[in-house]
Design a protein around this motif. Structure first.
Motif, PDB file in Angstrom:
ATOM      1  N   GLU A  73       5.723   8.457  -4.447  1.00 42.86           N
ATOM      2  CA  GLU A  73       7.046   8.011  -4.023  1.00 42.86           C
ATOM      3  C   GLU A  73       7.125   7.949  -2.498  1.00 42.86           C
ATOM      4  O   GLU A  73       7.705   7.014  -1.925  1.00 42.86           O
ATOM      5  CB  GLU A  73       8.121   8.959  -4.560  1.00 42.86           C
ATOM      6  CG  GLU A  73       9.548   8.591  -4.153  1.00 42.86           C
ATOM      7  CD  GLU A  73       9.979   7.213  -4.637  1.00 42.86           C
ATOM      8  OE1 GLU A  73      10.891   6.624  -3.998  1.00 42.86           O
ATOM      9  OE2 GLU A  73       9.415   6.711  -5.641  1.00 42.86           O
ATOM     10  N   ARG A  76       5.519   4.821  -1.265  1.00 41.45           N
ATOM     11  CA  ARG A  76       6.396   3.659  -1.470  1.00 41.45           C
ATOM     12  C   ARG A  76       7.534   3.617  -0.453  1.00 41.45           C
ATOM     13  O   ARG A  76       7.877   2.550   0.064  1.00 41.45           O
ATOM     14  CB  ARG A  76       6.938   3.666  -2.895  1.00 41.45           C
ATOM     15  CG  ARG A  76       5.905   3.304  -3.957  1.00 41.45           C
ATOM     16  CD  ARG A  76       6.546   3.102  -5.315  1.00 41.45           C
ATOM     17  NE  ARG A  76       6.946   4.368  -5.900  1.00 41.45           N
ATOM     18  CZ  ARG A  76       6.189   5.073  -6.737  1.00 41.45           C
ATOM     19  NH1 ARG A  76       4.987   4.620  -7.084  1.00 41.45           N
ATOM     20  NH2 ARG A  76       6.626   6.209  -7.245  1.00 41.45           N
ATOM     21  N   LYS A  81       2.157   0.182  -0.863  1.00 38.84           N
ATOM     22  CA  LYS A  81       2.131   0.131  -2.317  1.00 38.84           C
ATOM     23  C   LYS A  81       1.237   1.236  -2.852  1.00 38.84           C
ATOM     24  O   LYS A  81       0.067   1.321  -2.504  1.00 38.84           O
ATOM     25  CB  LYS A  81       1.619  -1.229  -2.799  1.00 38.84           C
ATOM     26  CG  LYS A  81       1.634  -1.377  -4.321  1.00 38.84           C
ATOM     27  CD  LYS A  81       1.202  -2.770  -4.740  1.00 38.84           C
ATOM     28  CE  LYS A  81       1.228  -2.910  -6.259  1.00 38.84           C
ATOM     29  NZ  LYS A  81       0.806  -4.263  -6.702  1.00 38.84           N
TER      30      LYS A  81
END
Length: 226
Positions: A73, A76, A81
């Motif tokens: 997370e 991101r 990515k």
């Protein structure tokens, strides 16, 4: 994590020549059975802050599930990515303790990230999980002026075999520092400076691996914070 605890992890195809058995371009797929194609880069990290010297320590059985979710997370939210992550069993040599140390960690595949972005993400992980350093590896062509390391992968290696080979080879333990083995399928991941490639090749042979079946990719390693 450092290689000095570290690498690789962590964190993998042979490019000593342009063609031939055991060679592959930096953009080639990962080893058979690894289940994913090459990421732009890899981050090797853990949330462990203790020095573990007992291979039976229960902390080495953690699967780092929450850590996995949190780091992916984080990747991101930093604009990159997040690919897959792989659970690793690391064995490293401590020159201070004069003995092997052990560590559970994860290798995170990262795509769509610049060198500066990768450094930033690793530094955020380092600070958030109170690590001495976090290892990154960016896949690059062998001829890139930024290339300074190799990512060696080979199947059929256990953490016990890695431990025994490390203790039996003082030069390898002092220069390479150690390596990691994937917890699921026993795949060696060894990050080493390009200058240490001959030593790494010898060490892989001591692990009982046919060098022609090992896979090596070139790239740039960085110990962020180390």
């Amino acid at each position: 994590m450092n290689r000095r605890l570290g690498t690789l992890a962590a964190v993998g195809a042979l490019t000593l020549g342009a063609t031939g058995a055991g060679t592959a371009a930096a953009s080639a797929p990962s080893p058979a059975g690894s289940g994913h194609t090459t990421a732009t880069a890899e981050i090797f990290a853990t949330d462990n802050t203790a020095t573990i010297t007992d291979p039976a320590d229960p902390r080495l059985r953690t699967r780092l599930v929450r850590f996995d979710h949190e780091v992916r997370e984080l990747i991101r939210t930093q604009g990159a990515k997040a690919g897959r992550s792989t659970l690793l069993d690391g064995v490293f040599w401590s020159s201070d303790l004069k003995q092997a140390t052990y560590e559970r960690s994860r290798e995170f595949d990262v795509n769509h990230v610049s060198a500066a972005g990768l450094h930033h993400i690793a530094d955020v992980i380092r600070k958030q999980y109170k690590q001495e350093s976090v290892l990154t590896f960016r896949h690059l062509p062998r001829t890139s002026p930024e290339t300074n390391a190799v990512d060696i992968e080979a199947t059929g290696v256990t953490s016990r075999k890695l431990h025994d080979a490390l203790l039996a080879d003082p030069e390898a333990r002092d220069e390479l520092g150690g390596g990691s083995v994937t917890a699921r399928d026993g795949r060696l991941i060894l990050i080493a400076p390009v200058a240490d490639l001959p030593l790494a090749k010898k060490f892989v042979g001591e692990l009982g691996v046919d060098w022609n079946k090992a896979q090596v990719r070139y790239g740039a390693e960085e110990f962020v914070g180390g």
